[in-house]
Motif scaffolding. Structure first.
Motif, mmCIF file in Angstrom:
data_model
loop_
_atom_site.group_PDB
_atom_site.id
_atom_site.type_symbol
_atom_site.label_atom_id
_atom_site.label_comp_id
_atom_site.label_asym_id
_atom_site.label_seq_id
_atom_site.Cartn_x
_atom_site.Cartn_y
_atom_site.Cartn_z
ATOM 1 N N LYS B 4 -58.587 60.690 48.212
ATOM 2 C CA LYS B 4 -59.256 61.912 47.733
ATOM 3 C C LYS B 4 -58.523 62.443 46.517
ATOM 4 O O LYS B 4 -57.294 62.572 46.539
ATOM 5 N N LEU B 5 -59.241 62.726 45.463
ATOM 6 C CA LEU B 5 -58.653 63.278 44.240
ATOM 7 C C LEU B 5 -59.356 64.579 43.910
ATOM 8 O O LEU B 5 -60.590 64.653 43.971
ATOM 9 N N THR B 6 -58.580 65.600 43.538
ATOM 10 C CA THR B 6 -59.185 66.878 43.163
ATOM 11 C C THR B 6 -58.670 67.299 41.786
ATOM 12 O O THR B 6 -57.468 67.223 41.512
ATOM 13 N N ILE B 9 -56.063 66.733 38.084
ATOM 14 C CA ILE B 9 -55.346 65.597 38.652
ATOM 15 C C ILE B 9 -54.051 65.413 37.871
ATOM 16 O O ILE B 9 -54.052 65.474 36.637
ATOM 17 N N VAL B 23 -62.207 55.787 45.658
ATOM 18 C CA VAL B 23 -61.824 57.173 45.394
ATOM 19 C C VAL B 23 -62.989 58.106 45.716
ATOM 20 O O VAL B 23 -64.149 57.766 45.483
ATOM 21 N N LEU B 25 -63.912 61.847 44.495
ATOM 22 C CA LEU B 25 -63.478 62.818 43.503
ATOM 23 C C LEU B 25 -64.140 64.177 43.711
ATOM 24 O O LEU B 25 -65.350 64.244 43.941
ATOM 25 N N SER B 26 -63.349 65.254 43.599
ATOM 26 C CA SER B 26 -63.902 66.607 43.707
ATOM 27 C C SER B 26 -63.363 67.482 42.582
ATOM 28 O O SER B 26 -62.270 67.237 42.076
ATOM 29 N N SER B 67 -58.894 66.633 33.875
ATOM 30 C CA SER B 67 -60.229 66.459 34.446
ATOM 31 C C SER B 67 -60.769 65.069 34.125
ATOM 32 O O SER B 67 -60.027 64.160 33.751
ATOM 33 N N VAL B 68 -62.082 64.928 34.275
ATOM 34 C CA VAL B 68 -62.730 63.620 34.206
ATOM 35 C C VAL B 68 -64.005 63.728 33.371
ATOM 36 O O VAL B 68 -64.705 64.736 33.441
#
Lengths: 291, 205
Positions: B4-6, B9, B23, B25-26, B67-68
């Protein structure tokens, strides 16, 4: 000339949101074959859940609702011009209702028309036929897989293969390798052999309307289709290119007469979301079916 | 078992990931594809940034760090209250952003890029140097991914068109697979090399 705009909107909705059972079953079988817990199996599981969710909620299977490609078979006396207008209107309405994403972009200016209509957009093929009713086929072909399609002129320095079934086999194997997972594998390959550059590609795309696992009327092509399905899956590219046992779900081919000087092999790559339906309009009643 | 990635990161979290890891992602992320990447590089990175674009730049500089970026052109629906919902939101092909991606990662401190099909050497090197990964989403799983988009926070550059705009979204448990990591590994290169050997054997028959 009856107004069939609403029926066409329903055809678009069904095509965008309800994957045909032959494709879904092939995906489910592929999911069982992949190694337990692998990324390949995970991808197929996600795909199968997505297919069910889309059907239940009436939402597009994929956000890239693609180029709407219509094939219209119409009886003598029906107006092509009016049919075209109704198709354009149906596409506008379907876009408003979010069954389609606005996908028509001016080639050079880059501006999105916002309603899926534009210069030669959507694609419509008309053919007058001998029956007294109307049939409309629709294929929604996304851009990711469309970019993976290719055409070979045999023989050429980069494709030095013979003008026969052996050469066709090598061209199709090469096309599947070049695509890797980029066309949203496991895909379906439509292949056109012969013709000119344009008709060869149209023939390749027409093959995508065929049911998976059907029998090609030409026994030589039928055997090659089955051989290629097996051999491409040996490449190990797998779902999404994660590696795995299922790289394609089917290979479907047809030939056309060609010029003495030309031998084209055209490969249309269709993503796993092979969205196609056929609607017949008989006695004022519309029936939407899978191939 | 998925990691789990929030967002935001950390670099440490990203460098712990390896090719093949699954993964979830949140957090708040941004969509951005062809027009957005060309725009970010031309207006912000090469610059100079026009005055009219400064506000957007400051926001992106702040929000993209940790972020992403998601390569996605969604189908959206406008609600009566003026806000938007994502209807269908699968990944688009990432390779088109190859000329821009590494520079965008480095300039904005982006920790991950989600897309499909993978990317090439320049991005892989950018991931290694700046501490970022490439996350492969499931192409075509548009309804399922849209379900993980819990809120469309805002939209920028809607004049690029719905698919090309920057959509600021809040996601919960967005599923993806690491296919390029910070250790110079690419699952795409591996699969391509193995399939090339098999192709050559088949062509020799």
């Amino acid at each position: 000339m009856p107004d069939i705009t609403e029926q066409l909107v329903e055809l678009i909705k069904a095509t965008s949101t309800d994957l045909a059972p032959d494709i879904e079953q092939a995906l489910a079988a592929a999911c069982k074959r992949e190694e337990a817990g692998s990324a390949a199996q995970g991808a197929l599981e996600t795909i199968l859940v997505n297919v069910r969710m889309s059907r239940e909620t009436g939402r597009p299977i994929c956000q890239d609702t693609g180029t709407p490609i219509f094939h219209v078979w119409y009886p003598q006396g029906l107006s092509q011009r009016q049919l075209r207008e109704q198709i354009m209107q149906a596409v506008r309405i379907a876009t408003e209702r979010a069954y389609l994403r606005p996908n028509a972009v001016a080639a050079l200016a880059g501006k999105n028309s916002g309603d899926n209509t534009g210069l030669d957009f959507p694609t419509i093929h008309f053919e007058e036929w001998e029956h007294d009713y109307l049939k409309v086929g629709l294929l929604l072909k996304g851009g990711g897989c469309e970019n993976c399609g290719c055409q070979y002129s045999l023989p050429a320095p980069e494709s030095p293969w013979s003008r026969d079934l052996k050469g066709v086999r090598k061209a199709v194997l090469n096309a599947a390798f070049k695509a890797q997972g980029l066309g949203c594998a496991p895909g379906i390959l439509g292949v056109g052999i012969g013709g000119d550059r344009a008709t060869s590609v149209i023939k390749a795309k027409e093959q995508l309307f065929r049911r998976l696992g059907d029998t090609n009327p030409d026994p030589q092509l039928d055997a090659l289709e089955k051989q290629l399905l097996r051999e491409i899956n040996e490449l190990g590219i797998g779902p999404m290119g994660f590696g795995g046992k299922t790289t394609v779900l089917g290979v479907q081919m047809a030939e056309l007469h060609r010029l003495p000087a030309s031998f084209f092999v055209s490969v249309a790559y269709m993503c796993w979301a092979d969205r196609r339906k056929i609607m017949t309009l008989k006695d004022g009643k519309a029936v939407i079916e899978n191939p | 078992m998925a990691t789990k990635l929030t967002v935001p990161i950390s670099e440490e979290q990203i460098r712990a990931l390896k090719v093949g890891d699954q993964v979830l992602l949140s957090g708040v992320i941004f969509t951005g594809r062809d027009a957005a990447h060309k725009y970010m590089v031309e207006s912000f990175i090469k610059g100079p940034c026009p005055d009219s674009e400064k506000k957007l730049y400051d926001m992106l500089k702040k929000e993209l760090a940790g972020s992403v970026i998601y390569h996605c052109g969604p189908v959206v629906k406008k609600r009566p209250d003026g806000k938007y919902d994502f209807v269908a939101a699968g990944p688009t092909t990432s390779i088109r952003e190859e000329p821009y991606q590494a520079d965008v990662i480095g300039h904005f401190g982006v920790r991950g890029v989600i897309g499909k099909g993978g990317m090439r050497e320049k991005t892989l090197e950018g991931c290694r140097r700046h501490g970022a990964v490439y996350l492969h989403a499931i192409g075509g799983a548009a309804t399922l991914i849209a379900e993980t988009v819990k809120e469309v926070v805002d939209v920028y550059k809607l004049d690029f068109g719905v698919p090309e705009a920057f959509w600021k979204i809040r996601v919960v448990d967005f599923p993806c697979v690491v296919t390029m990591d910070t250790h110079g590994q690419s699952l795409h290169d591996r699969v391509e090399a193995e399939s090339k050997r098999k192709l050559e054997a088949l062509l020799a028959r």
